[in-house]
Design a protein around this motif. Structure first.
Motif, PDB file in Angstrom:
ATOM      1  N   SER A  83     -36.338 -53.635  -2.674  1.00 17.47           N
ATOM      2  CA  SER A  83     -34.676 -53.813  -2.728  1.00 17.47           C
ATOM      3  C   SER A  83     -33.983 -53.161  -3.181  1.00 17.47           C
ATOM      4  CB  SER A  83     -35.457 -53.761  -4.811  1.00 17.47           C
ATOM      5  OG  SER A  83     -35.637 -52.526  -5.018  1.00 17.47           O
ATOM      6  N   VAL A  84     -32.702 -53.329  -3.091  1.00 16.79           N
ATOM      7  CA  VAL A  84     -31.373 -52.516  -1.766  1.00 16.79           C
ATOM      8  C   VAL A  84     -30.658 -52.683  -2.722  1.00 16.79           C
ATOM      9  CG1 VAL A  84     -31.681 -52.772   0.504  1.00 16.79           C
ATOM     10  CG2 VAL A  84     -30.976 -54.525  -1.169  1.00 16.79           C
ATOM     11  N   LYS A  85     -29.560 -51.972  -3.330  1.00 17.33           N
ATOM     12  CA  LYS A  85     -28.306 -51.565  -3.656  1.00 17.33           C
ATOM     13  C   LYS A  85     -27.606 -51.184  -2.689  1.00 17.33           C
ATOM     14  CE  LYS A  85     -29.892 -51.568  -8.308  1.00 17.33           C
ATOM     15  NZ  LYS A  85     -30.164 -53.053  -8.577  1.00 17.33           N
ATOM     16  N   ASN A  86     -25.766 -52.061  -2.633  1.00 17.25           N
ATOM     17  CA  ASN A  86     -24.808 -50.927  -2.135  1.00 17.25           C
ATOM     18  C   ASN A  86     -24.866 -51.708  -0.361  1.00 17.25           C
ATOM     19  OD1 ASN A  86     -22.920 -50.868  -4.026  1.00 17.25           O
ATOM     20  ND2 ASN A  86     -24.124 -49.556  -4.467  1.00 17.25           N
ATOM     21  N   TRP A  87     -26.667 -52.978   0.011  1.00 11.23           N
ATOM     22  CA  TRP A  87     -26.653 -52.736   1.009  1.00 11.23           C
ATOM     23  C   TRP A  87     -25.236 -53.704   1.887  1.00 11.23           C
ATOM     24  CZ3 TRP A  87     -30.208 -50.140   2.993  1.00 11.23           C
ATOM     25  CH2 TRP A  87     -30.727 -50.523   4.908  1.00 11.23           C
ATOM     26  N   PHE A 101     -24.041 -56.478  -0.839  1.00 14.20           N
ATOM     27  CA  PHE A 101     -24.922 -56.990  -1.582  1.00 14.20           C
ATOM     28  C   PHE A 101     -25.925 -56.324  -2.161  1.00 14.20           C
ATOM     29  CE2 PHE A 101     -26.944 -57.387   2.225  1.00 14.20           C
ATOM     30  CZ  PHE A 101     -28.351 -57.457   1.877  1.00 14.20           C
ATOM     31  N   ASP A 102     -26.942 -56.348  -3.254  1.00 11.88           N
ATOM     32  CA  ASP A 102     -27.792 -55.913  -3.625  1.00 11.88           C
ATOM     33  C   ASP A 102     -28.910 -56.875  -3.545  1.00 11.88           C
ATOM     34  OD1 ASP A 102     -26.423 -53.906  -4.874  1.00 11.88           O
ATOM     35  OD2 ASP A 102     -26.070 -54.867  -7.196  1.00 11.88           O
ATOM     36  N   GLY A 103     -29.556 -56.975  -3.363  1.00 10.86           N
ATOM     37  CA  GLY A 103     -31.052 -57.818  -3.546  1.00 10.86           C
ATOM     38  C   GLY A 103     -32.557 -57.140  -2.961  1.00 10.86           C
ATOM     39  N   THR A 104     -33.374 -58.549  -2.615  1.00 12.04           N
ATOM     40  CA  THR A 104     -34.336 -58.101  -2.585  1.00 12.04           C
ATOM     41  C   THR A 104     -34.825 -58.351  -1.425  1.00 12.04           C
ATOM     42  OG1 THR A 104     -35.194 -59.989  -4.451  1.00 12.04           O
ATOM     43  CG2 THR A 104     -34.850 -57.818  -5.160  1.00 12.04           C
ATOM     44  N   GLY A 105     -36.286 -58.878  -1.774  1.00  5.74           N
ATOM     45  CA  GLY A 105     -37.328 -58.899  -0.433  1.00  5.74           C
ATOM     46  C   GLY A 105     -38.811 -58.465  -0.075  1.00  5.74           C
TER      47      GLY A 105
END
Length: 170
Positions: A83-87, A101-105
Motif C-alpha cells: 500500500s502506498v501514500k502520495n505515490w 495517488f494512494d493505492g494498493t496492490g
C-alpha cells in the motif's frame, strides 16, 4: 611572413584537447561516485522477508510512504501486499500524469544476481485501476545494512538517488 600559427594536425589537436579537458572532468566523476556510495548502505544482501515493513520517503520522495506486507495466503513467497501514500504518477518519480495517488496492490522481490548487483522490488497496483505498465514508478532497487533498508529509484548509478524511501531496522 605568416602572422598566424600553423594549425596542428587533427590527431595531435584531439590529444592536446583531451589532455586539457580530462583533468577538469575527473574530479566531477569522482565526487559523484563517492557521494553515491556514501548515501546508500554498502551491503546489497537482503531477503524478501527482511524488506517487509513501512518506508518513509526522503528527498524527492518526501511525504511518500510504502507499506510492504507478507501474503498470508502464500507463506514463503517472495512478495506480498503493498500500500502506498502520495505515490507519484508517471514512469519516473516525477508526476507526469497528474498528482500523486494512494493505492494498493502486490509487490515482488528479486534478489541480487551477480556481485555488485542490487536486489529490487517491483509493484503491481490494483487500486486505483487507472495505472498500467509505465504509468507509474513500479520498480525500486534495494540497499541494506545493519541499521536501515533503502528502496530507491536507480535513474543514475553515479549520483546519490534523489527518490528514496527508508526503513530503520533497529
Amino acid at each position: 611572413m605568416n602572422r598566424f600559427p600553423r594549425p596542428l594536425p587533427a590527431r595531435r589537436s584531439r590529444a592536446v584537447m583531451a589532455a586539457m579537458v580530462l583533468p577538469l572532468l575527473l574530479p566531477l566523476g569522482a565526487c559523484s561516485f563517492d557521494s553515491a556510495r556514501k548515501c546508500l548502505p554498502d551491503s546489497g544482501s537482503v531477503s524478501s522477508a527482511e524488506i517487509v515493513g513501512v518506508y518513509k520517503g526522503l528527498r524527492d520522495a518526501e511525504n511518500v510512504s510504502v507499506s510492504l506486507e507478507t501474503d498470508d495466503e502464500r507463506p514463503g513467497a517472495s512478495g506480498g501486499r503493498v500500500s502506498v501514500k502520495n505515490w507519484p504518477t508517471g514512469d519516473w518519480y516525477r508526476p507526469e500524469l497528474g498528482e500523486t495517488f494512494d493505492g494498493t496492490g502486490a509487490w515482488e522481490f528479486r534478489s541480487a544476481g551477480k556481485a555488485g548487483e542490487r536486489a529490487a522490488v517491483s509493484f503491481t497496483f490494483t487500486e486505483p485501476r487507472r495505472f498500467g505498465v509505465n504509468d507509474t514508478l513500479d520498480t525500486l532497487m534495494v540497499a541494506a545494512d545493519a541499521d536501515r533498508i533503502v528502496l530507491y529509484e536507480n535513474d543514475d548509478p553515479d549520483i546519490c538517488p534523489r527518490f528514496r524511501l527508508e526503513s530503520r531496522t533497529s
